[in-house]
Design a protein around this motif. Structure first.
Motif, PDB file in Angstrom:
ATOM      1  N   LYS A  12      38.568  42.277  27.091  1.00 25.30           N
ATOM      2  CA  LYS A  12      38.572  42.054  28.749  1.00 25.30           C
ATOM      3  C   LYS A  12      39.442  40.808  28.944  1.00 25.30           C
ATOM      4  O   LYS A  12      40.327  40.874  29.966  1.00 25.30           O
ATOM      5  N   GLN A  13      39.356  39.859  27.904  1.00 21.67           N
ATOM      6  CA  GLN A  13      40.379  38.605  28.252  1.00 21.67           C
ATOM      7  C   GLN A  13      41.657  39.021  28.199  1.00 21.67           C
ATOM      8  O   GLN A  13      42.638  38.470  28.989  1.00 21.67           O
ATOM      9  N   GLU A  16      43.004  40.962  31.655  1.00 19.05           N
ATOM     10  CA  GLU A  16      42.948  39.832  32.596  1.00 19.05           C
ATOM     11  C   GLU A  16      44.467  39.288  32.673  1.00 19.05           C
ATOM     12  O   GLU A  16      45.321  38.887  33.696  1.00 19.05           O
ATOM     13  N   ARG A  17      45.056  38.907  31.298  1.00 21.57           N
ATOM     14  CA  ARG A  17      46.165  38.259  31.161  1.00 21.57           C
ATOM     15  C   ARG A  17      47.408  38.965  31.224  1.00 21.57           C
ATOM     16  O   ARG A  17      48.471  38.863  31.881  1.00 21.57           O
ATOM     17  N   TYR A  20      47.457  39.613  35.199  1.00 20.26           N
ATOM     18  CA  TYR A  20      47.947  38.469  35.805  1.00 20.26           C
ATOM     19  C   TYR A  20      49.563  38.273  35.431  1.00 20.26           C
ATOM     20  O   TYR A  20      50.214  37.828  36.661  1.00 20.26           O
ATOM     21  N   THR A  31      43.570  41.990  42.237  1.00 20.44           N
ATOM     22  CA  THR A  31      42.189  41.413  42.411  1.00 20.44           C
ATOM     23  C   THR A  31      41.259  41.941  41.248  1.00 20.44           C
ATOM     24  O   THR A  31      41.063  42.837  41.197  1.00 20.44           O
ATOM     25  N   ILE A  32      41.115  40.778  40.614  1.00 18.92           N
ATOM     26  CA  ILE A  32      40.024  40.937  39.340  1.00 18.92           C
ATOM     27  C   ILE A  32      38.837  40.392  39.512  1.00 18.92           C
ATOM     28  O   ILE A  32      38.507  39.587  40.141  1.00 18.92           O
ATOM     29  N   ARG A  34      35.118  39.894  37.831  1.00 20.03           N
ATOM     30  CA  ARG A  34      34.300  39.666  36.717  1.00 20.03           C
ATOM     31  C   ARG A  34      32.832  39.955  37.072  1.00 20.03           C
ATOM     32  O   ARG A  34      32.264  39.019  37.829  1.00 20.03           O
ATOM     33  N   ILE A 109      41.125  36.040  40.680  1.00 19.18           N
ATOM     34  CA  ILE A 109      40.116  36.422  39.595  1.00 19.18           C
ATOM     35  C   ILE A 109      38.811  35.946  40.278  1.00 19.18           C
ATOM     36  O   ILE A 109      38.479  34.679  40.396  1.00 19.18           O
ATOM     37  N   ASN A 111      34.731  35.577  40.060  1.00 20.57           N
ATOM     38  CA  ASN A 111      33.212  35.658  39.270  1.00 20.57           C
ATOM     39  C   ASN A 111      32.192  36.259  40.263  1.00 20.57           C
ATOM     40  O   ASN A 111      32.062  35.634  41.279  1.00 20.57           O
TER      41      ASN A 111
END
Length: 212
Positions: A12-13, A16-17, A20, A31-32, A34, A109, A111
């Protein structure tokens, strides 16, 4: 490193990178989201009913399965881990806000969770026992909770984080959103659905004689 990190979190990390970086280098609009434990009816499978007999669903569905079967809830390694839970209707509300307000959501991103519903997993088990007794009309077991080791429950190599609490700063600033549903209310709604949907099916599975 003395403990093995789960590939799930690393994957997942990494994605995301990647997303981005694509936005920064090539102008990708993104748009991410979490998701921090989105909970509600149909949230997960019940083993042997609408999912595989083997395998472990997420903690709330796992506890639901124990309650439906009249079994003690199993706490892994004492389960002092801290988690938060957000009701699915609250989560959908903010996802719609993102879709309807792309200028505010693009490139961020978010949450999506409910830090007001922070709870130690042992306390969650105790609360679920109370709520299920209310919605089902069944008295709790004399010993509703038991402790098991992670090796016994998951096998070798289990590893997990002690605390997962979402920082809501960005989503508050960009979208002005805050979740509304309390932990007790989301548990009552979810366990009412679980009992109405699965209780009879679980009883039939339990009553079925084992193959020799």
């Amino acid at each position: 490193m003395s403990r093995v990190r789960w590939s799930y979190a690393c994957a997942k990390q990494l994605i995301e990178r990647l997303v981005y970086a694509e936005g920064a280098e090539n102008g990708l609009e993104f748009t991410i989201v979490r998701s921090f434990n989105w909970i509600g009816p149909r949230m997960d499978f019940i083993p042997g009913i609408d999912g595989p007999s083997e395998g472990v669903p997420r903690v709330l569905a796992c506890f639901s399965n124990n309650l439906l079967r009249g079994e003690p809830l199993k706490l892994v390694d004492g389960d002092q881990s801290q988690r938060t839970f957000v009701y699915i209707k609250d989560a959908i509300e903010v996802v719609l806000l993102m879709i309807e307000n792309p200028a505010r959501a693009n490139g961020h991103i978010f949450n999506v969770g409910n830090p007001n519903n922070e709870v130690i997993v042992r306390q969650l088990a105790e609360m679920m026992t109370q709520v299920y007794s209310k919605v089902s009309g069944e008295a709790p077991l004399e010993k509703p909770i038991i402790d098991v080791s992670s090796k016994e429950f998951y096998g070798e190599g289990y590893d997990d984080s002690d605390k997962r609490i979402p920082d809501m700063t960005i989503i508050n600033r960009q979208l002005g959103w805050n979740p509304k549903t309390s932990l007790w209310d989301l548990l009552e709604s979810t366990l009412t659905y679980q009992h109405r949907t699965y209780a009879e099916a679980v009883k039939k599975v339990i009553a079925k004689p084992m193959a020799s």
